[in-house]
Design an enzyme around this catalytic site. Sequence first.
Site, PDB file in Angstrom:
ATOM      1  CE  LYS A 185      -3.879  -1.930   2.690  1.00 22.23           C
ATOM      2  NZ  LYS A 185      -4.958  -1.787   1.708  1.00 22.23           N
ATOM      3  CG  ASP A 243      -7.422  -5.066   7.377  1.00 21.91           C
ATOM      4  OD1 ASP A 243      -8.587  -4.720   7.117  1.00 21.91           O
ATOM      5  OD2 ASP A 243      -6.694  -5.657   6.555  1.00 21.91           O
ATOM      6  CD  GLU A 289      -5.450  -8.261   3.528  1.00 21.18           C
ATOM      7  OE1 GLU A 289      -5.293  -7.741   2.410  1.00 21.18           O
ATOM      8  OE2 GLU A 289      -6.101  -7.708   4.430  1.00 21.18           O
ATOM      9  NE  ARG A 303     -10.739 -10.069  -1.952  1.00 20.94           N
ATOM     10  CZ  ARG A 303     -11.069  -9.199  -2.894  1.00 20.94           C
ATOM     11  NH1 ARG A 303     -11.300  -9.603  -4.121  1.00 20.94           N
ATOM     12  NH2 ARG A 303     -11.187  -7.917  -2.607  1.00 20.94           N
TER      13      ARG A 303
HETATM   14  N1  BES Z   1      -8.012  -3.914   4.406  1.00 17.95           N
HETATM   15  C1  BES Z   1      -8.221  -3.515   3.064  1.00 17.95           C
HETATM   16  C2  BES Z   1      -9.551  -2.779   2.868  1.00 17.95           C
HETATM   17  C3  BES Z   1      -9.689  -1.418   3.518  1.00 17.95           C
HETATM   18  C4  BES Z   1      -9.427  -0.282   2.806  1.00 17.95           C
HETATM   19  C5  BES Z   1     -10.126  -1.314   4.816  1.00 17.95           C
HETATM   20  C6  BES Z   1      -9.572   0.962   3.392  1.00 17.95           C
HETATM   21  C7  BES Z   1     -10.290  -0.080   5.408  1.00 17.95           C
HETATM   22  C8  BES Z   1     -10.010   1.064   4.689  1.00 17.95           C
HETATM   23  C9  BES Z   1      -8.210  -4.731   2.142  1.00 17.95           C
HETATM   24  O1  BES Z   1      -7.418  -5.788   2.533  1.00 17.95           O
HETATM   25  C10 BES Z   1      -7.717  -4.276   0.809  1.00 17.95           C
HETATM   26  O2  BES Z   1      -6.626  -3.828   0.739  1.00 17.95           O
HETATM   27  N2  BES Z   1      -8.546  -4.434  -0.229  1.00 17.95           N
HETATM   28  C11 BES Z   1      -8.209  -4.048  -1.553  1.00 17.95           C
HETATM   29  C12 BES Z   1      -8.727  -5.081  -2.508  1.00 17.95           C
HETATM   30  C13 BES Z   1      -8.196  -4.940  -3.921  1.00 17.95           C
HETATM   31  C14 BES Z   1      -6.704  -5.196  -3.952  1.00 17.95           C
HETATM   32  C15 BES Z   1      -8.914  -5.925  -4.826  1.00 17.95           C
HETATM   33  C16 BES Z   1      -8.843  -2.681  -1.828  1.00 17.95           C
HETATM   34  O3  BES Z   1      -9.940  -2.415  -1.358  1.00 17.95           O
HETATM   35  O4  BES Z   1      -8.194  -1.880  -2.498  1.00 17.95           O
HETATM   36 ZN    ZN Z   2      -7.109  -5.944   4.628  1.00 15.64          ZN
HETATM   37 ZN    ZN Z   3      -5.385  -5.594   1.917  1.00 14.31          ZN
END
Ligand code: BES
Ligand code: ZN
Ligand code: ZN
Length: 448
Positions: A236, A247, A308, A310
């Site tokens: 990220k 998370d 991750e 899912r």
């Molecule tokens: N933990 C994140 C989702 C998240 C984003 C929670 C912002 C709280 C605030 C999750 O693991 C994630 O990174 N999801 C990705 C999925 C994508 C790579 C398909 C996302 O939402 O960008």
């Molecule tokens: Zn996450």
């Molecule tokens: Zn993630």
Amino acid sequence: MILLNDKNQELTLKAVFKEDELNPLIIKESNRTTLISEDKTIYAYFDKALDFKTVTKFICNFIKTNKYNVNIDIDSFKKGAQENSCVGRAIMESVFYADYEEFSLKTTKKNNVKPTINLLHNCSRAQEKFEEVKIKMELVNFARTLQDTPPNLMYPEMFANKIKEMAAGIPNLTVKILDKKEIEQEKMGLLLAVNAGSNLEPRVVVLEYKGNPSNTEKVGLIGKGITFDSGGYNLKPSNAMVGMKFDMSGAAIVCSTIIALAKQKANVNISAVACLTENRIGGKATLTESIITSMNGKTVQIDNTDAEGRLVLADGITYAIRKLNVTKLIEASTLTGAILVALGKTMTGVFANNDEWYQEFANATEHSHEEIWRMPIKAEHFEAMRKTPIADLTNAEPSRFAGSSTAAAFLCEFVEDKPYIHLDIAGTADDNNRGTGVMLKTLFEMFK
Ligand code: BES
Ligand code: ZN
Ligand code: ZN
């Protein structure tokens, strides 16, 4: 200290309304308070009938700034409330929510002598309601502490210890904690793939509460427990990594819910499975395009290591179905950024593969007053997640369109034939960088 119908404190908080005959000194601005010392009363003025949300906000603000020992005259608030608005419960819940000491490691602590709050409620079931709210809010606040604790202190093993400690000695409640070896024995390949980059072991926390042994129904609550989500190799960017200690909120909430229901002696069989690991980078971390076999045998191509949640949840769902024989599922996770884009910070996105099961949940939110919005899972979302030539599923399809729905479809691939609700709490799990314990009240309401 929070008391009910106890020794009278010197001052009383009382609600007054537009149509009442009022002392001319009372400031007639809605939600404003006026202290009139001759009356030993703090008057709270409202210009319209009260609802759950208004009272909740008002009491939270009041408790956070109040320095006096006070009685809160619940009946005066009820007198000016909308029908079925449950303002009595709203007041009790808010007092417990706002009175909680938020996590802090500041070495210079304020001299925090907390005032005594004595709730006055003239109702035959006041005591019973008070005890119920107290249990529920104790566990909401416990979940909030787990959420707020920084990731260097709240890692999988520590999380498991905290749950074990909290669940100890409660009748009909058992705790089992799987360590890495046991997770390997169970072949939870997806959880292990997320854990690969971490130097800390994963854990699976299993809480089982049997409150209705004669019933064959058994609900499984599954929680995402990523104690820190760096994204892994799909790292990220700095600004998106902010708040990723939250998370693990789904895991905190489902475990706390089970403990609350057990303390409440709820007439239900219900279990929680919390899948805990960090998601990190490093020489051993899982590479993109790796194909991993899940606990239920399906193969998954990891096209994005940041998707991750899912992965760990898929194995958690399989564990609940195969090992605990659950008949219905509810899972909570900070799963997608896309749900924040769609619904913002106030509504939890709800996905379901079964209308009746959804309706039961939606009915519970009518009582808990937690805001939800139903989101779709359609054939095209399944199709997108199956679009890989060399595995059964991909964990991330390239377009990112309908990102919350495709994530939900991926999880649906693992629920076999079970009624399933997925709660995407990515927007609602925290507020201003503090955990909220969201959805615990709804789940408690649903199963108590
Ligand atoms: N933990 C994140 C989702 C998240 C984003 C929670 C912002 C709280 C605030 C999750 O693991 C994630 O990174 N999801 C990705 C999925 C994508 C790579 C398909 C996302 O939402 O960008
Ligand atoms: Zn996450
Ligand atoms: Zn993630």
